[in-house]
Design a protein around this motif. Structure first.
Motif, PDB file in Angstrom:
ATOM      1  N   ILE A 174       0.863  -1.187   0.000  1.00 19.10           N
ATOM      2  CA  ILE A 174       0.000   0.000   0.000  1.00 19.10           C
ATOM      3  C   ILE A 174       0.896   1.232   0.000  1.00 19.10           C
ATOM      4  O   ILE A 174       1.592   1.524   0.965  1.00 19.10           O
ATOM      5  N   LYS A 175       0.866   1.939  -1.108  1.00 15.51           N
ATOM      6  CA  LYS A 175       1.752   3.083  -1.321  1.00 15.51           C
ATOM      7  C   LYS A 175       1.195   4.352  -0.683  1.00 15.51           C
ATOM      8  O   LYS A 175       1.931   5.192  -0.175  1.00 15.51           O
ATOM      9  N   ASN A 176      -0.113   4.506  -0.720  1.00 12.93           N
ATOM     10  CA  ASN A 176      -0.766   5.712  -0.209  1.00 12.93           C
ATOM     11  C   ASN A 176      -2.173   5.339   0.216  1.00 12.93           C
ATOM     12  O   ASN A 176      -2.837   4.560  -0.468  1.00 12.93           O
ATOM     13  N   ILE A 177      -2.637   5.886   1.328  1.00 17.30           N
ATOM     14  CA  ILE A 177      -3.989   5.576   1.799  1.00 17.30           C
ATOM     15  C   ILE A 177      -4.607   6.818   2.437  1.00 17.30           C
ATOM     16  O   ILE A 177      -3.914   7.595   3.095  1.00 17.30           O
ATOM     17  N   SER A 178      -5.905   7.022   2.188  1.00 19.13           N
ATOM     18  CA  SER A 178      -6.630   8.133   2.802  1.00 19.13           C
ATOM     19  C   SER A 178      -8.010   7.651   3.221  1.00 19.13           C
ATOM     20  O   SER A 178      -8.724   7.049   2.417  1.00 19.13           O
ATOM     21  N   LEU A 179      -8.367   7.926   4.462  1.00 22.14           N
ATOM     22  CA  LEU A 179      -9.693   7.573   4.966  1.00 22.14           C
ATOM     23  C   LEU A 179     -10.692   8.701   4.769  1.00 22.14           C
ATOM     24  O   LEU A 179     -11.880   8.540   5.069  1.00 22.14           O
ATOM     25  N   ASP A 180     -10.217   9.831   4.275  1.00 20.99           N
ATOM     26  CA  ASP A 180     -11.089  10.968   3.977  1.00 20.99           C
ATOM     27  C   ASP A 180     -10.371  11.829   2.948  1.00 20.99           C
ATOM     28  O   ASP A 180      -9.731  12.824   3.280  1.00 20.99           O
ATOM     29  N   LEU A 181     -10.477  11.434   1.693  1.00 19.69           N
ATOM     30  CA  LEU A 181      -9.656  12.006   0.633  1.00 19.69           C
ATOM     31  C   LEU A 181      -9.763  13.514   0.529  1.00 19.69           C
ATOM     32  O   LEU A 181      -8.769  14.211   0.361  1.00 19.69           O
ATOM     33  N   HIS A 182     -10.963  14.044   0.645  1.00 16.02           N
ATOM     34  CA  HIS A 182     -11.154  15.478   0.439  1.00 16.02           C
ATOM     35  C   HIS A 182     -10.717  16.324   1.624  1.00 16.02           C
ATOM     36  O   HIS A 182     -10.706  17.552   1.540  1.00 16.02           O
ATOM     37  N   GLN A 183     -10.352  15.669   2.725  1.00 16.39           N
ATOM     38  CA  GLN A 183      -9.791  16.380   3.869  1.00 16.39           C
ATOM     39  C   GLN A 183      -8.286  16.141   3.977  1.00 16.39           C
ATOM     40  O   GLN A 183      -7.659  16.574   4.929  1.00 16.39           O
ATOM     41  N   SER A 184      -7.731  15.445   2.997  1.00 14.30           N
ATOM     42  CA  SER A 184      -6.301  15.144   3.013  1.00 14.30           C
ATOM     43  C   SER A 184      -5.558  16.133   2.127  1.00 14.30           C
ATOM     44  O   SER A 184      -6.148  16.997   1.483  1.00 14.30           O
ATOM     45  N   ASN A 185      -4.262  15.954   2.065  1.00 10.85           N
ATOM     46  CA  ASN A 185      -3.428  16.824   1.230  1.00 10.85           C
ATOM     47  C   ASN A 185      -3.066  16.149  -0.088  1.00 10.85           C
ATOM     48  O   ASN A 185      -2.061  16.501  -0.711  1.00 10.85           O
ATOM     49  N   HIS A 207      -9.579   6.202  -0.264  1.00 12.82           N
ATOM     50  CA  HIS A 207      -8.677   6.164  -1.416  1.00 12.82           C
ATOM     51  C   HIS A 207      -7.394   5.421  -1.058  1.00 12.82           C
ATOM     52  O   HIS A 207      -6.880   5.546   0.064  1.00 12.82           O
ATOM     53  N   CYS A 208      -6.899   4.631  -2.001  1.00 15.09           N
ATOM     54  CA  CYS A 208      -5.585   4.021  -1.780  1.00 15.09           C
ATOM     55  C   CYS A 208      -4.897   3.767  -3.115  1.00 15.09           C
ATOM     56  O   CYS A 208      -5.540   3.629  -4.162  1.00 15.09           O
ATOM     57  N   GLN A 209      -3.597   3.739  -3.060  1.00 15.74           N
ATOM     58  CA  GLN A 209      -2.740   3.413  -4.201  1.00 15.74           C
ATOM     59  C   GLN A 209      -1.880   2.231  -3.785  1.00 15.74           C
ATOM     60  O   GLN A 209      -1.258   2.250  -2.720  1.00 15.74           O
ATOM     61  N   THR A 210      -1.843   1.198  -4.622  1.00 18.62           N
ATOM     62  CA  THR A 210      -1.133  -0.004  -4.256  1.00 18.62           C
ATOM     63  C   THR A 210      -0.197  -0.472  -5.363  1.00 18.62           C
ATOM     64  O   THR A 210      -0.349  -0.116  -6.536  1.00 18.62           O
ATOM     65  N   LEU A 211       0.758  -1.303  -4.969  1.00 19.94           N
ATOM     66  CA  LEU A 211       1.717  -1.921  -5.886  1.00 19.94           C
ATOM     67  C   LEU A 211       1.682  -3.432  -5.668  1.00 19.94           C
ATOM     68  O   LEU A 211       1.483  -3.909  -4.550  1.00 19.94           O
ATOM     69  N   PHE A 212       1.907  -4.180  -6.736  1.00 22.60           N
ATOM     70  CA  PHE A 212       2.068  -5.625  -6.616  1.00 22.60           C
ATOM     71  C   PHE A 212       3.540  -5.941  -6.378  1.00 22.60           C
ATOM     72  O   PHE A 212       4.436  -5.329  -6.958  1.00 22.60           O
ATOM     73  N   ARG A 213       3.802  -6.898  -5.531  1.00 23.83           N
ATOM     74  CA  ARG A 213       5.193  -7.313  -5.257  1.00 23.83           C
ATOM     75  C   ARG A 213       5.724  -8.123  -6.450  1.00 23.83           C
ATOM     76  O   ARG A 213       4.977  -8.838  -7.094  1.00 23.83           O
TER      77      ARG A 213
END
Length: 213
Positions: A174-185, A207-213
């Motif tokens: 998991i490269k990036n994760i947000s539990l409230d995207l519009h309140q994040s940066n 929201h999240c951004q992920t990578l496969f190993r």
């Protein structure tokens, strides 16, 4: 809500094979030939809806080629109309079902997948239909390049929690994760039609951004 039936949609789509590519399986391994700049990275959105996200992404990022997948002809014509009014050399569409992506894309052909507000299929018996179920992850991993990414947005907390667990069990990063995207940066967020509605109601977007190993 079911989309409004558009009796003219099928013929309209057939008149524009340069945008909505017919016989998608015949392009397997050769999608780069569908674009004016064939050497650019290829990003795919599964379930493009009326196309706000994929159209704006293609506008903002001329250094990337995009394909939007939407199976409903009554919906995909909305994206087609946008492209006809404002042509984009780096955006193509597919009217296909995403259940068998391996018949459409070759291994290591795609750089990124987007899953935006996918159907949560909340009942346990429908788990295999969720786009973050293991069988779908198998397809994404095969099609993506080694450095490829999977980006996801949803308003459904249950689907998000399920997806994070699914990603973890699969061994993804998991490269990036947000539990409230519009309140994040988070920078440069491009919204979808659904996202605009949820945002107006003050609903949380995951929201999240992920990578496969």
């Amino acid at each position: 809500m079911r989309p409004r039936y558009k009796p003219w949609a099928k013929d309209f789509i057939a008149r524009h094979p340069e945008v909505i590519i017919p016989n998608a399986h015949e392009k397997r391994g050769m999608w780069h030939t569908s674009f004016a700049q064939p050497d650019l990275p290829l990003h795919i959105e599964i379930g493009s809806g009326k196309g706000k996200f994929i159209f704006e992404m293609a506008q903002r990022h001329p250094d990337v080629n995009f394909i939007g997948i939407e199976r409903d002809e009554n919906i995909i014509v909305s994206i087609l109309q946008k492209i006809i009014q404002q042509p984009l050399d780096n955006l193509r569409l597919l009217q296909v079902d995403a259940n068998d992506l391996l018949s459409i894309f070759a291994p290591n052909e795609v750089d990124r997948f987007y899953l935006n507000f996918s159907d949560p299929w909340p009942k346990n018996r429908h788990e295999k239909r969720r786009l973050t179920y293991r069988a779908f992850l198998d397809q994404y991993k095969t099609i993506l390049k080694p450095s490829g990414e999977l980006h996801m947005k949803t308003d459904n907390q249950g689907l998000f929690e399920y997806s994070l667990e699914s990603f973890s069990r699969y061994g993804m990063i998991i490269k990036n994760i947000s539990l409230d995207l519009h309140q994040s940066n988070f920078p440069d967020n491009v919204t979808t039609e659904y996202e605009e509605k949820f945002k107006a109601k003050g609903q949380r977007i995951y929201h999240c951004q992920t990578l496969f190993r």
